[in-house]
Design a protein around this motif. Structure first.
Motif, mmCIF file in Angstrom:
data_model
loop_
_atom_site.group_PDB
_atom_site.id
_atom_site.type_symbol
_atom_site.label_atom_id
_atom_site.label_comp_id
_atom_site.label_asym_id
_atom_site.label_seq_id
_atom_site.Cartn_x
_atom_site.Cartn_y
_atom_site.Cartn_z
ATOM 1 N N UNK A 101 -2.482 -1.205 -42.637
ATOM 2 C CA UNK A 101 -1.143 -1.649 -43.039
ATOM 3 C C UNK A 101 -0.231 -1.754 -41.824
ATOM 4 N N UNK A 102 -0.372 -0.813 -40.889
ATOM 5 C CA UNK A 102 0.411 -0.867 -39.653
ATOM 6 C C UNK A 102 0.058 -2.108 -38.848
ATOM 7 N N UNK A 103 -1.245 -2.399 -38.770
ATOM 8 C CA UNK A 103 -1.694 -3.606 -38.084
ATOM 9 C C UNK A 103 -1.074 -4.838 -38.731
ATOM 10 N N UNK A 104 -1.105 -4.885 -40.052
ATOM 11 C CA UNK A 104 -0.588 -6.057 -40.762
ATOM 12 C C UNK A 104 0.877 -6.308 -40.423
ATOM 13 N N UNK A 105 1.697 -5.270 -40.450
ATOM 14 C CA UNK A 105 3.124 -5.447 -40.186
ATOM 15 C C UNK A 105 3.379 -5.870 -38.741
ATOM 16 N N UNK A 106 2.686 -5.250 -37.805
ATOM 17 C CA UNK A 106 2.930 -5.553 -36.394
ATOM 18 C C UNK A 106 2.453 -6.956 -36.032
ATOM 19 N N UNK A 107 1.273 -7.321 -36.516
ATOM 20 C CA UNK A 107 0.755 -8.650 -36.201
ATOM 21 C C UNK A 107 1.594 -9.724 -36.887
ATOM 22 N N UNK A 108 1.994 -9.479 -38.133
ATOM 23 C CA UNK A 108 2.831 -10.452 -38.842
ATOM 24 C C UNK A 108 4.133 -10.683 -38.091
ATOM 25 N N UNK A 109 4.747 -9.610 -37.584
ATOM 26 C CA UNK A 109 5.990 -9.754 -36.825
ATOM 27 C C UNK A 109 5.753 -10.548 -35.544
ATOM 28 N N UNK A 110 4.617 -10.266 -34.870
ATOM 29 C CA UNK A 110 4.334 -10.939 -33.599
ATOM 30 C C UNK A 110 4.121 -12.431 -33.785
ATOM 31 N N UNK A 111 3.349 -12.812 -34.805
ATOM 32 C CA UNK A 111 2.962 -14.206 -34.956
ATOM 33 C C UNK A 111 3.885 -15.005 -35.866
ATOM 34 N N UNK A 112 4.820 -14.338 -36.536
ATOM 35 C CA UNK A 112 5.801 -15.084 -37.321
ATOM 36 C C UNK A 112 6.636 -15.975 -36.411
ATOM 37 N N UNK A 113 6.974 -15.471 -35.223
ATOM 38 C CA UNK A 113 7.703 -16.289 -34.259
ATOM 39 C C UNK A 113 6.824 -17.353 -33.638
ATOM 40 N N UNK A 114 5.562 -17.023 -33.402
ATOM 41 C CA UNK A 114 4.613 -17.958 -32.776
ATOM 42 C C UNK A 114 4.467 -19.220 -33.616
ATOM 43 N N UNK A 115 4.463 -19.064 -34.940
ATOM 44 C CA UNK A 115 4.247 -20.222 -35.804
ATOM 45 C C UNK A 115 5.454 -21.143 -35.855
ATOM 46 N N UNK A 116 6.612 -20.677 -35.377
ATOM 47 C CA UNK A 116 7.817 -21.512 -35.403
ATOM 48 C C UNK A 116 8.031 -22.272 -34.097
ATOM 49 N N UNK A 117 7.163 -22.100 -33.130
ATOM 50 C CA UNK A 117 7.307 -22.778 -31.845
ATOM 51 C C UNK A 117 7.034 -24.272 -32.028
ATOM 52 N N UNK A 118 7.938 -25.152 -31.599
ATOM 53 C CA UNK A 118 7.742 -26.587 -31.838
ATOM 54 C C UNK A 118 6.792 -27.264 -30.859
#
Length: 290
Positions: A101-118
């Motif tokens: 669960x800790x992995x899920x939250x940390x990775x989601x936070x890290x890559x949520x910004x990555x997916x918004x890069x144009x």
């Protein structure tokens, strides 16, 4: 891959999150970043940790990590074994494990910004793929690598179709006449040569003709001005089947491939490209427009 300071932050967070799950992960041999990201992808497939956008971003980053490891000298055999270990470890992890669960939250936070890069550049040994996810109404390059044949610029990659979707495309602005009657992509055929053709210096080259694959263009026409090289006012677009993109995606990132234009007098104009991180760049473009 150049996206300012963000990728270093995202990678550090994602890696730290995975390593925190178990000391075994921290001591994995070969392709460390690739191991970490492959583990998280496998855990996501098993436990449904992420929504599609984050999973897609992580998938693209995993392919980029694999390409970086190959360029760094890690063998494909070693990377395949690394991926197998990561997937095996994920298969043994309980989906209810609080560390996961800790992995899920940390990775989601890290890559949520990555997916918004144009936009993003995927830089290889000799060439760069430029990816563009900006929403547009006109025809545009979603993924492109520039090259040249003689004095004529050639651009190759994925162009946005007016009807939706992306097409594997070459655009060339030949100086003078005549014009080619056909175009083809030439690359290593993994079914005939399972490994890249490496020179003594460690760089990749095309294998002998008997071990090459040819993919012919599916059609041609005048290129839209938005697809032309800077300073050009005319050019031809050559579209290739989707199988061509799938074939490029499995090449070693160090490998060259050719786009050849055939003329009725028997001559062939040959343009050199590099496979690079095409697979990762295509996955990034596949996240959709922003």
């Amino acid at each position: 891959m150049r996206i300012g300071s963000f990728p270093r932050t995202a990678s550090a967070v994602a890696i730290a999150a995975v390593v925190a799950l178990s000391p075994v992960l921290a001591s994995a041999e070969g392709g460390g970043t690739y191991y970490d990201r492959t583990f998280v992808l496998a855990a996501d497939k098993k436990c449904r940790l992420f929504g599609a956008p984050v999973a897609g971003a992580l998938g693209a980053a995993t392919l980029q990590a694999r390409g970086a490891a190959l360029r760094g000298g890690v063998s494909e055999t070693t990377l395949n074994a690394t991926a197998a270990r990561a997937r095996s470890r994920a298969a043994r992890v309980d989906c209810a494990n609080p560390e996961l669960a800790t992995v899920r939250h940390r990775v989601a936070d890290a890559f949520a910004g990555w997916q918004r890069i144009p936009r993003m550049e995927f830089t290889g040994d000799r060439a760069t793929w430029t990816a563009d996810r900006v929403r547009r109404v006109d025809v545009a390059w979603r993924l492109v690598q520039p090259s040249v044949v003689g004095a004529s610029p050639v651009r190759f990659g994925l162009s946005a179709m007016p009807t939706g979707g992306n097409a594997l495309t070459a655009v060339v602005s030949f100086v003078g006449r005549p014009r080619p009657y056909a175009a083809r992509i030439v690359m290593r055929d993994p079914a005939l040569a399972s490994r890249p053709w490496l020179t003594p210096a460690g760089s990749a080259a095309l294998p002998p003709e008997r071990a090459r694959k040819t993919i012919w263009s599916a059609g041609t026409g005048p290129a839209a001005p938005t697809l032309l090289a800077t300073g050009r006012t005319q050019g031809e677009i050559w579209r290739f089947p989707a199988s061509g993109a799938d074939a490029l995606a499995v090449l070693d990132p160090r490998e060259p491939f050719l786009v050849e234009f055939l003329f009725r007098d028997g001559s062939v104009a040959t343009t050199l490209f590099e496979a690079g991180d095409f697979a990762a760049a295509r996955a990034f473009v596949g996240l959709g427009t922003v």
